[in-house]
Design an enzyme around this catalytic site. Structure first.
Site, PDB file in Angstrom:
ATOM      1  N   TYR A 141      -2.305   1.386  11.599  1.00 16.36           N
ATOM      2  CA  TYR A 141      -2.027   2.305  10.504  1.00 16.36           C
ATOM      3  C   TYR A 141      -2.672   3.642  10.838  1.00 16.36           C
ATOM      4  CZ  TYR A 141      -2.199   4.375   5.791  1.00 16.36           C
ATOM      5  OH  TYR A 141      -2.073   5.207   4.702  1.00 16.36           O
ATOM      6  N   ASP A 236      -6.956   6.901  17.472  1.00 13.91           N
ATOM      7  CA  ASP A 236      -7.222   7.057  16.053  1.00 13.91           C
ATOM      8  C   ASP A 236      -8.504   6.281  15.749  1.00 13.91           C
ATOM      9  OD1 ASP A 236      -7.405   6.992  13.333  1.00 13.91           O
ATOM     10  OD2 ASP A 236      -5.288   6.572  12.980  1.00 13.91           O
ATOM     11  N   LYS A 264     -13.099   8.868   7.464  1.00 14.37           N
ATOM     12  CA  LYS A 264     -13.963   7.878   6.818  1.00 14.37           C
ATOM     13  C   LYS A 264     -15.463   8.188   6.990  1.00 14.37           C
ATOM     14  CE  LYS A 264     -10.371   4.595   6.042  1.00 14.37           C
ATOM     15  NZ  LYS A 264      -9.211   4.340   6.870  1.00 14.37           N
TER      16      LYS A 264
HETATM   17  C1  LIG Z   1      -7.812   5.103   6.791  1.00 16.09           C
HETATM   18  C2  LIG Z   1      -7.113   5.405   8.055  1.00 16.09           C
HETATM   19  C3  LIG Z   1      -6.309   6.541   8.228  1.00 16.09           C
HETATM   20  C4  LIG Z   1      -5.942   7.452   7.090  1.00 16.09           C
HETATM   21  O1  LIG Z   1      -7.027   8.139   6.587  1.00 16.09           O
HETATM   22  P1  LIG Z   1      -6.922   8.687   5.067  1.00 16.09           P
HETATM   23  O2  LIG Z   1      -8.197   9.450   4.891  1.00 16.09           O
HETATM   24  O3  LIG Z   1      -6.779   7.486   4.198  1.00 16.09           O
HETATM   25  O4  LIG Z   1      -5.729   9.566   5.022  1.00 16.09           O
HETATM   26  C5  LIG Z   1      -5.796   6.818   9.474  1.00 16.09           C
HETATM   27  N1  LIG Z   1      -6.049   6.000  10.508  1.00 16.09           N
HETATM   28  C6  LIG Z   1      -6.804   4.910  10.396  1.00 16.09           C
HETATM   29  C7  LIG Z   1      -7.080   4.065  11.598  1.00 16.09           C
HETATM   30  C8  LIG Z   1      -7.346   4.552   9.157  1.00 16.09           C
HETATM   31  O5  LIG Z   1      -8.050   3.423   9.031  1.00 16.09           O
END
Ligand SMILES: *Cc1c(COP(=O)(O)O)cnc(C)c1O
Length: 430
Positions: A141, A236, A264
């Site tokens: 994701y 990511d 995060k």
């Molecule tokens: C949470 C998450 C996102 C999105 O971040 P948001 O601040 O919720 O937009 C993107 N990539 C990964 C791997 C994530 O866990």
């Protein structure tokens, strides 16, 4: 007002009663908790009931809720103003620290969320390479970016089809969807489309289909094939950055991408995202270069004050990572033996302070294997834990996170409750 009553009202005025879908408990049933405050490893709901939290704001919180260094930093900043719309010192300090920690990052741009950072990094990768296609792995994701909300087309090696209403097919068709951890599929896709691929985006340790650990060969192949074809490799690290090690999954594996996404943890519980990479690539970003990207609140002083407090605390206490790993391993091994002894098939995937219990006959290494977990059993387990004051992620396909505030006693309590559940549900009662 209790959670049930608040949820009734919430559903009248917000879709599903929530501002992010997984919060709605659809995967486990029941009513989401309305939290009034959080401290350390605990959440307290509106009725004053406390819960040991293994969700930790989906991994955003690593020191524990309302950690004193974060509270102090935010209090200090808030009286100086919450947004300036201009440059300020914290941006420089935070950017310097990120560039120091990640050898692959020479320049960084802050955004307000992980999604925003991913979206911007894809634009940058396309602008830099002059190409369109992006490789994404199913089960990973990357936020709700249009072109990445895709399902596989029919058959392997087809372009993506939209996984949500409102996404033009043309967007989805810029994405090649491949299975995680499958090296041959990656080399096949590159031999078919290599010259048109702008970037490969991947969670270097997957956390969004539950925890799925990459094989070293998988990450090495991604690094090699992108180099061979002149595509960019994007890690990511929104979850893994400052989580699986101070320098993220790239530091842990010693495999370095061209671009990195953070989020995060770097916001310390406030909204922040970031993307960064080599100077030669990042200089394509406006106003230096021709890839446009902006934000009214980007680099927000309040958010960066929280994030910088967390990051510098982690830097100054490097022992935190082995402590977290130790406790998480004890929890993972404990869970595994509890369920195995009860005759309940389980696979526990764990790395650093993240783990997932898959109620599954088979090891889980890609999204196809996650589809065979016992969702029903997870829902029952979730509610049994919740009744006993332990808050797990409300879906079988999300990671559990530990923080510095999770004590050995917390782990013991969790295992005791899990043991009672397993004894009731297992084939062999002790
Ligand atoms: C949470 C998450 C996102 C999105 O971040 P948001 O601040 O919720 O937009 C993107 N990539 C990964 C791997 C994530 O866990």
């Amino acid at each position: 007002m209790n959670s049930q009553e608040l949820f009734e009202r919430a559903r009248q005025v917000m879709p599903g009663g929530v501002n992010s879908p997984v919060r709605a408990f659809r995967a486990v049933g029941g009513t989401p908790l309305f939290i009034a405050r959080a401290l350390g490893s605990r959440l307290f709901d509106v009725e004053g009931q406390s819960y040991l939290d293994y969700c930790m704001s989906w991994g955003a919180i690593i020191l524990g809720h309302a950690h004193p260094v974060v509270v102090e930093a935010v209090q200090k900043q808030i009286v100086c103003g919450t947004s300036f719309g201009t440059c300020h010192e914290l941006e420089v300090l935070m950017a310097e620290e990120i560039c120091r920690v990640f050898p692959s990052i020479e320049m960084v741009r802050f955004t307000n969320s992980g999604t925003e950072a991913v979206m911007s990094a894809l634009r940058l990768a396309r602008g830099y390479t002059g190409r369109t296609l992006v490789v994404k792995f199913s089960g990973c994701y990357h936020g709700h970016v249009d072109s990445l909300l895709v399902q596989g087309g029919s058959g392997l090696l087809t372009l993506g089809i939209p996984d949500s209403l409102g996404i033009p097919e043309a967007f989805a068709q810029t994405t090649i969807l491949l299975p995680y951890n499958h090296v041959e599929e990656v080399t096949k896709a590159f031999s078919q489309w290599g010259e048109k691929i702008a970037a490969v985006i991947v969670e270097p340790v997957a956390g969004n289909m539950g925890v799925v650990v990459p094989s070293r060969e998988f990450l090495e192949t991604l690094r090699q094939v992108t180099l061979d074809y002149g595509a960019l490799l994007i890690f990511d690290e929104v979850i893994t950055g400052f989580r699986v090690s101070y320098s993220g999954a790239q530091g842990y594996y010693g495999i370095f991408p061209d671009l990195t996404i953070l989020g995060k943890i770097i916001g310390g519980g406030l909204p922040v995202g970031a993307y960064g990479g080599r100077r030669a690539i990042m200089e394509y970003v406006a106003p230096e270069g021709k890839v446009y990207q902006a934000g009214t609140l980007s680099g927000n002083p309040l958010a960066l004050s929280a994030g910088y407090a967390v990051v510098t605390y982690l830097r100054d206490h490097p022992e935190i990572y082995s402590e977290l790993e130790c406790r998480t391993q004890r929890l993972a091994l404990g869970m595994k033996s509890i369920f195995q002894n009860a005759g309940i098939p389980v696979h526990v995937n764990q790395l650093g302070s993240m783990l997932t219990l898959f109620f599954s006959q088979e090891a889980v290494h890609d999204s196809a294997s996650t589809s065979r977990v016992d969702r029903r059993l997870y829902a029952d387990f979730f509610h049994e834990m919740l009744r006993n004051g332990v808050y797990l992620p409300p879906s079988p396909f999300e990671a559990m996170f530990l923080s510095l505030a999770h004590s050995d006693d917390d782990i013991d309590m969790t295992l005791e409750i899990a043991q009672k559940f397993a004894s009731k549900r297992g084939f062999f009662s002790p």
